[in-house]
Design an enzyme around this catalytic site. Structure first.
Site, PDB file in Angstrom:
ATOM      1  NE  ARG A   1     132.485 -70.528 -41.098  1.00  0.00           N
ATOM      2  CZ  ARG A   1     133.138 -70.537 -39.538  1.00  0.00           C
ATOM      3  NH1 ARG A   1     133.749 -69.571 -38.216  1.00  0.00           N
ATOM      4  NH2 ARG A   1     132.648 -72.032 -38.851  1.00  0.00           N
TER       5      ARG A   1
ATOM      6  CB  THR B   1     134.386 -67.662 -30.834  1.00  0.00           C
ATOM      7  OG1 THR B   1     134.784 -68.978 -31.874  1.00  0.00           O
ATOM      8  CG2 THR B   1     132.989 -66.610 -31.705  1.00  0.00           C
TER       9      THR B   1
ATOM     10  CG  ASN C   1     137.493 -73.552 -34.627  1.00  0.00           C
ATOM     11  OD1 ASN C   1     136.098 -73.408 -34.027  1.00  0.00           O
ATOM     12  ND2 ASN C   1     137.634 -74.671 -35.578  1.00  0.00           N
TER      13      ASN C   1
HETATM   14  N1  GLY Z   1     134.362 -71.988 -35.064  1.00  0.00           N
HETATM   15  C1  GLY Z   1     133.177 -71.708 -33.724  1.00  0.00           C
HETATM   16  C2  GLY Z   1     131.999 -71.336 -35.166  1.00  0.00           C
HETATM   17  O1  GLY Z   1     131.926 -71.211 -35.727  1.00  0.00           O
HETATM   18  O2  GLY Z   1     130.995 -72.234 -34.263  1.00  0.00           O
END
Ligand code: GLY
Length: 556
Positions: free
Chosen positions: A91, A364, A384
């Site tokens: 992430r 996504t 995102n």
């Molecule tokens: N950006 C969408 C998520 O990570 O939930």
């Protein structure tokens, strides 16, 4: 066009949206046929599911630029053929110069738009570091070979689909606003056009030649940080150099005879999926019937309570204490459902206060892979929003994420998915923003049963929830489970979103009479699930979501 087709080997695999064949040995299901083909070709060449992951992911960065990425992040959940599970968190992180109130004005109000569009929206990317980490631990083919198909795809081009052409056109104004009139995607790309992206091919070559450093250091790092700075952002070369992914224990729980393994914090996906399934477990949902008033009611009430908890307790486990075992404790979950009754909807405002709106669609992407040995890979990756921050690195050929919006800019103020957050998800330098991504692997009686996940922002978790139940409780095949109409509730706003024109008016008025607010007219498709099922006899079937251009490639 011939040139493009020639880059795809068509001898070893077959592509279509539904395949059931005793002799399927391996499968890749992703958002684009090109990426699925490239992944399965790696397996055909002797690579494993992790090798295929790397090649598929890099191919998506070329031909699916709205969500496939070099400058985003993601999560891998895996199960090796001997039954070991694990997960990798790559992430994005908040830049070192970020701060808790960076999206607030002098009066403490959220400044609209800066966490989603432009330089300040960008988190420190994790994707390339994540792929290298996977390669180091599990890769069997040389990195050089795994990246080559993506370089070829960027060099020779890929064909624009109708949905993709619409997506480019819808975002064109924003591309120009952020990057100027001459930006690469300012052109009108029509269905059937071929996009060749040589700057991206060159960035991929830098990574091919220099490994992870090809992205995080040197020319690319300079380009990226220069572009971020020009767009008003704060990522430094030091931030890039310091980025590292983390192997984490996945979340694992039981639902009847299923063992479900999914992503833990900083994704909320696994914990929330576990809460929902365990809240409904005491009820005989099969008896109520698929998408009946009763099953929708039951699932919505579980969703409502789960999203309320999500807003309060979940964040980056490296920064906050998450009461994970308490949130997934069966007594706690049974007690949470005590206020549910069949006659009247619960009120979200009674469960916890808040006010939000659900707004624009989100992008996504998810892919699922099984190889010949039975190794399973479930990956969800993202920029995102669609095309992330829209900030484009022209000389690198790629978009930068807007993942910073997944933080809570201010407790009680919704993000782009209408999700509320608390201090647990506030911004701090180096912290990861809370996600909903739910890459998931399901075992049935200790044997691999399903690999699945989806895009869809806040609707990711509820889409995975429904797909598992469609297959396991309502006896649907993989493709039917994926195709089936979806609904969504996220506590706030207190409304059930139904996919448009999929649910009959009697069902809607019945739910209305019980006090449920329904939003159908303005809603959108929910999720695009890409999944693989292995039945009790070991037969592999796939489900590629027809809501997108998603596609399965299989090896026989
Ligand atoms: N950006 C969408 C998520 O990570 O939930």
């Amino acid at each position: 066009m011939n040139k493009v087709l020639s880059i795809v080997t068509i001898l070893v695999f077959v592509n279509c949206n539904y395949q059931e064949d005793k002799s399927i040995k391996a499968a890749v299901v992703s958002a684009r046929i090109e990426a699925s083909n490239i992944g399965i070709e790696v397996i055909a060449k002797g690579g494993n599911a992790f090798d295929a992951m790397i090649a598929t992911d890099l191919a998506l960065s070329v031909c699916y630029p709205n969500a496939g990425n070099l400058a985003g992040g993601g999560f891998l959940v895996y199960r090796t053929s001997d039954g070991s599970f694990g997960s990798l968190d790559y992430r994005e992180k908040a830049p070192s110069l970020s701060s808790r109130d960076m999206y607030l004005d002098s009066e403490g109000n959220v400044i609209e738009g800066i966490s989603t569009l432009g330089g300040l929206a960008i988190g420190v990317p994790g994707t390339i570091a994540g792929l290298f980490e996977v390669h180091e631990k599990f890769g069997t083919l040389p990195w050089n070979e795994l990246i080559q198909p993506a370089i070829d795809l960027a060099t020779n081009g890929y064909v624009v689909t109708k949905k993709q052409s619409n997506s480019f056109k819808n975002k064109k104004e924003e591309f120009i606003k952020v990057n100027g009139e001459n930006t690469f995607y300012a052109k009108n790309y029509d269905e059937g056009d071929i996009i060749i992206n040589l700057p991206l091919a060159n960035t991929l070559k830098l990574i091919q030649q220099n490994g992870k450093a090809g992205f995080y250091k040197g020319i690319n790092a300079q380009r990226l940080t220069k572009r971020v700075k020009n767009a008003g952002g704060i990522i430094t070369e030091e931030d890039l150099k310091n980025y590292s992914p983390v192997w984490r224990d996945p979340v694992q729980f039981q639902y009847k005879e299923l063992t479900i393994t999914s992503m833990g914090p900083p994704s909320s996906g696994g914990v929330c999926l576990g809460q929902m399934l365990q809240m409904i477990e005491p009820f005989d949902i099969k008896k109520y019937g698929h998408n009946s008033v009763e099953s929708i009611q039951l699932m919505v009430e579980a969703e409502r309570r789960t999203y309320a908890d999500r807003s309060e307790y979940l964040g980056d486990p490296d920064f906050v204490n998450i009461p994970q075992s308490e949130l997934m404790d069966s007594t706690y979950l049974t007690n949470r459902m005590k206020s549910f009754n069949w006659d009247n909807a619960s009120l979200s405002s009674d469960i916890n206060p808040g006010k939000v709106i659900i707004n624009e669609s989100e992008e996504t992407t998810h892919y699922s892979i099984i190889d010949k040995e039975g190794n399973a890979v479930s990956v969800t990756t993202t920029l995102n929003g669609s095309y992330g921050s829209k900030v484009y690195v022209e000389d690198g050929g790629y978009f930068l994420n807007n993942e910073m919006d997944d933080f809570s800019s201010k407790p009680g103020v919704p993000n782009m998915f209408g999700l509320l957050g608390s201090e647990a998800n506030s911004i701090l330098p180096g912290k990861r923003m809370l996600s909903s991504m739910t890459p998931t692997i399901v075992d049935k009686n200790k044997k691999l049963y399903m690999i699945l996940g989806t895009p869809g922002g806040s609707t990711i978790i509820t889409s995975v929830f429904q797909t598992i139940l469609n297959a396991y409780e309502f006896d649907m095949g993989m493709q039917e489970s994926v195709n089936s109409a979806r609904f969504h509730h996220q506590w706030m706003p207190d409304v059930i979103i139904l996919e448009p024109k999929q649910f009959d008016s009697d069902l809607i008025s019945n739910l209305n009479n019980k006090g449920y607010n329904i939003e159908e007219r303005l809603s959108r498709i929910i999720g695009r699930v890409d999944a693989i099922m292995i039945d009790d006899n070991g037969i592999i079937t796939t489900g590629a979501d027809p809501r997108g251009d998603d596609s399965s490639s299989t090896l026989r």
